[in-house]
Scaffold this motif. Structure first.
Motif, mmCIF file in Angstrom:
data_model
loop_
_atom_site.group_PDB
_atom_site.id
_atom_site.type_symbol
_atom_site.label_atom_id
_atom_site.label_comp_id
_atom_site.label_asym_id
_atom_site.label_seq_id
_atom_site.Cartn_x
_atom_site.Cartn_y
_atom_site.Cartn_z
ATOM 1 N N THR A 350 -1.577 -2.767 5.495
ATOM 2 C CA THR A 350 -2.495 -1.746 4.985
ATOM 3 C C THR A 350 -2.261 -0.446 5.737
ATOM 4 O O THR A 350 -2.174 -0.436 6.971
ATOM 5 C CB THR A 350 -3.960 -2.190 5.177
ATOM 6 O OG1 THR A 350 -4.172 -3.407 4.479
ATOM 7 C CG2 THR A 350 -4.918 -1.143 4.653
ATOM 8 N N ILE A 366 -3.673 -0.641 0.076
ATOM 9 C CA ILE A 366 -2.803 -1.801 -0.112
ATOM 10 C C ILE A 366 -2.009 -1.585 -1.391
ATOM 11 O O ILE A 366 -2.559 -1.144 -2.405
ATOM 12 C CB ILE A 366 -3.623 -3.102 -0.229
ATOM 13 C CG1 ILE A 366 -4.594 -3.236 0.961
ATOM 14 C CG2 ILE A 366 -2.724 -4.320 -0.311
ATOM 15 C CD1 ILE A 366 -5.590 -4.368 0.806
ATOM 16 N N GLU A 368 -0.090 -2.560 -4.832
ATOM 17 C CA GLU A 368 -0.494 -3.451 -5.920
ATOM 18 C C GLU A 368 0.215 -4.807 -5.855
ATOM 19 O O GLU A 368 -0.420 -5.845 -6.016
ATOM 20 C CB GLU A 368 -0.204 -2.772 -7.252
ATOM 21 C CG GLU A 368 -0.569 -3.591 -8.470
ATOM 22 C CD GLU A 368 -0.180 -2.891 -9.756
ATOM 23 O OE1 GLU A 368 -0.242 -3.528 -10.820
ATOM 24 O OE2 GLU A 368 0.192 -1.696 -9.704
ATOM 25 N N TYR A 371 -1.214 -7.016 -3.069
ATOM 26 C CA TYR A 371 -2.538 -7.535 -3.398
ATOM 27 C C TYR A 371 -2.445 -8.677 -4.405
ATOM 28 O O TYR A 371 -3.089 -9.722 -4.253
ATOM 29 C CB TYR A 371 -3.432 -6.427 -3.947
ATOM 30 C CG TYR A 371 -4.778 -6.949 -4.420
ATOM 31 C CD1 TYR A 371 -5.835 -7.074 -3.530
ATOM 32 C CD2 TYR A 371 -4.964 -7.357 -5.731
ATOM 33 C CE1 TYR A 371 -7.051 -7.587 -3.933
ATOM 34 C CE2 TYR A 371 -6.179 -7.869 -6.155
ATOM 35 C CZ TYR A 371 -7.220 -7.985 -5.254
ATOM 36 O OH TYR A 371 -8.425 -8.519 -5.664
ATOM 37 N N VAL A 440 -6.616 -0.563 -3.633
ATOM 38 C CA VAL A 440 -5.305 -0.975 -4.141
ATOM 39 C C VAL A 440 -4.738 0.163 -4.980
ATOM 40 O O VAL A 440 -5.420 0.675 -5.891
ATOM 41 C CB VAL A 440 -5.412 -2.264 -4.989
ATOM 42 C CG1 VAL A 440 -4.028 -2.650 -5.525
ATOM 43 C CG2 VAL A 440 -5.988 -3.396 -4.152
#
Length: 624
Positions: A350, A366, A368, A371, A440
């Protein structure tokens, strides 16, 4: 015979009336004394869990003490009304007002002494068992028995002061100015009970308003609504029993088809008077029983859902976060291998940047793909983010508080992201005090973010995670550099906390419940002389033993179950507001609590009904 012996003999002669009061008071003393023994125990060591238990028991001490004061005050005032005829006879035989007040004061103090001695005696006998239970609940070694002189002094002083104050106050309830009024006792002619239609409607409006506000409460508003709802429901309950119930019964009497059917004339006519006479008692029992239900039901609900709550808040069995440098995950995995713990890991990182447009001053971004990889591993839904947009990943706290999603956020380097949506389930654990929220963003936007502050997160999925408490190593917890979150450790602590709540809440609930059923016992047997005359009269006009038994059972059942049903409905509505605190349904635990109370209440009703009918038969000549 001395004055003290005369007072003692009076207590013995009224043993039937004093029994439930003495036992309930003794139980309150026992619980107070047991908690005091734990609080003052010399072997108690420092620790968050133990200190929390001590604080909880201290709060329980205050609750039990203040509630016991009002319970004793009500009980003694009820007994005095039962003995008006006796006091009238004593005054005819020359007893002065001062002597009568002294007699009442002495009797009450004697009852208080007996309660304290019985309560402390039972507390000492079962003290070791109490320490074993409390130790088991808190996960600490069983405490040894000791001479609890501090707890004894506190209990004796607290309850003796209480009994003396109540005894001194209640002597003013006996009006000795008219001896003829005392001789008539409770058998004075009663006027026709009256009820008001506006006040009856007000009862419906107040309770309805309280229920409606409870149904629309959210986690953010429940604390604000709590006191207004309580006031509305309490006031509505008072008018429900004092006005609405009487009004409904009087309307039923006007229905001739119902009123003249079998024994309904006698039953309904008696119920109107009984409801009016017992309105305050019904009100008090309902409120006390509701508190008992809510106290036990709340902690049972929290205890029953603790595992799912922890699992949702901490999706990985272990989460290792390293700030600005990597390497600790390798060491931690060596420890996992030593303990033969099989795992599956998910790694991501992150980027932390200062942001504007939200209450948090910093944001964690974060990409995509990272995640979605974690989401698939956990069985969560994946997300799709367009360029220039962001998805807010709410922590469990932010989701529970229903914090509004910002329209957009901007970094201090001029990058702006429009908030497309928010996701309530986070793939990573976040402490309530964390200073940043997670977002995200598309992989392409993530690559363009530049920052020197990066959090490297490694999540470990473990199937048998509850058995991994031995891996809670402090060497992987260094503020500002590395952070290890263990779901097993959190679950163990939460389980201990909720077990303590259940342990304390259960005792408080039982104290309240026993007091409420004691109120019913007092009222039932305070009316037994009037009931005897009533059944004598109706037996002479031809009613059979079976019909009299049916009428009596119905009235006793009403006395026991009307407050219980009202309390159960109040509690059910309270649980709807409580549901806002849980992600899973609390219907099962709620029904379990009310069902257990109902079973105990029914058993108590059958025992008291049998005893009441037996004494009524012994006093009354109606057919056997």
């Amino acid at each position: 015979m001395t004055f003290l012996q005369f007072a003692l003999n009076n207590v013995k002669r009224n043993a039937r009336s004093y029994t439930a009061y003495l036992l309930s008071s003794s139980f309150s003393v026992m619980i107070f004394f047991s908690f005091a023994m734990f609080i003052f125990h010399p072997d108690i060591k420092e620790g968050y869990i133990v200190q929390t238990a001590q604080s909880g028991m201290l709060v329980a001490e205050y609750i039990i003490f203040f509630f016991s004061f009002f319970f004793i005050f009500y009980s003694i005032s009820t007994f005095l009304k039962m003995r008006n005829k006796e006091f009238g006879i004593l005054m005819i035989h020359g007893m002065s007002k001062r002597q009568l007040n002294g007699l009442i004061f002495t009797e009450n103090v004697l009852i208080g002494l007996f309660s304290i001695m019985i309560g402390m005696g039972v507390g000492l006998i079962f003290g070791k068992l109490f320490f074993m239970l409390s130790g088991y609940v808190m996960g600490i070694p069983s405490l040894s028995m000791y001479l609890p002189w501090k707890a004894m002094i506190l209990t004796i002083l607290a309850f003796m002061i209480m009994f003396v104050i109540v005894s001194f106050t209640t002597v003013f309830f006996v009006k000795t100015s008219e001896v003829i009024g005392l001789l008539k006792g409770n058998q004075k002619p009663k006027p026709e009970p009256k009820s008001s239609l506006p006040l009856s409607l007000l009862a419906t409006v107040l309770i309805g308003a309280g229920y409606y506000i409870s149904s629309i409460a959210t986690m953010r508003t429940v604390a604000i609504f709590m006191i207004p709802v309580a006031i509305l429901v309490i006031a509505g309950t008072f008018f429900l029993f004092s006005q609405l119930s009487v009004y409904v019964l009087k309307m039923l009497k006007k229905n001739t088809a119902l009123y003249y059917k079998r024994t309904n004339m006698i039953t309904l006519s008696a119920l109107v008077y009984r409801m009016k006479d017992n309105a305050r008692m019904f009100f008090g029992v309902t409120i006390v029983t509701t508190v008992a239900f809510c106290a036990v039901g709340t902690v049972v609900s929290f205890t029953g859902t603790k595992k799912s709550e922890v699992t949702n808040s901490f999706p990985f069995a272990f989460q290792l976060t390293e700030y600005n440098a990597k390497g600790q995950s390798v060491e931690f995995e060596k420890d996992l291998a030593k303990e033969k713990v099989s795992y599956k890991k998910v790694e991501t990182h992150t980027k932390l940047l200062p942001i504007t447009g939200t209450s948090k001053k910093q944001g964690g971004f974060i990409k995509e793909s990272a995640y979605n990889k974690a989401a698939r591993a956990l069985g969560y839904d994946t997300i799709d983010v367009n360029s220039g947009e962001a998805v807010w990943i709410k922590s469990s706290y932010e989701a529970a508080m229903n914090i509004q999603t910002p329209k957009s956020i901007s970094t201090t380097k001029g990058q702006t992201f429009v908030m497309s949506t928010a996701v309530d389930k986070s793939v990573y654990s976040h402490n309530i005090s964390v200073s940043y929220s997670n977002y995200v963003i598309p992989d392409s936007d993530f690559a363009r973010l530049t920052t020197d502050h990066i959090a490297y997160i490694t999540g470990y999925l473990v199937s048998d995670w509850e058995q991994t408490t031995s891996l809670n190593e402090e060497k992987f917890r260094e503020k500002g550099k590395v952070e290890l979150i263990s779901r097993a450790e959190v679950f163990h602590m939460v389980k201990q906390m909720y077990s303590i709540m259940l342990f304390i809440g259960l005792f408080i609930g039982v104290v309240f419940y026993l007091s409420s059923v004691s109120f019913l016992y007092f009222r039932l047997f305070s009316d037994i002389e009037g009931d005897r005359k009533f059944y004598d009269a109706i037996s002479k006009i031809g009613l059979t033993d079976q019909e009299i038994k049916k009428i009596s059972s119905f009235q006793i059942g009403l006395l026991f179950f009307v407050p219980f049903i009202a309390a159960a409905i109040h509690t059910a509505v309270a649980y709807t507001a409580l549901q806002e605190f849980f992600e899973t349904s609390i219907l099962g635990p709620s029904l379990l609590v009310i069902g257990c109370f109902f079973a105990v209440h029914t058993l108590y009703f059958l025992i008291i009904r049998s005893r009441y009918m037996s004494q009524l038969r012994g006093l009354s000549p109606f057919p056997k």
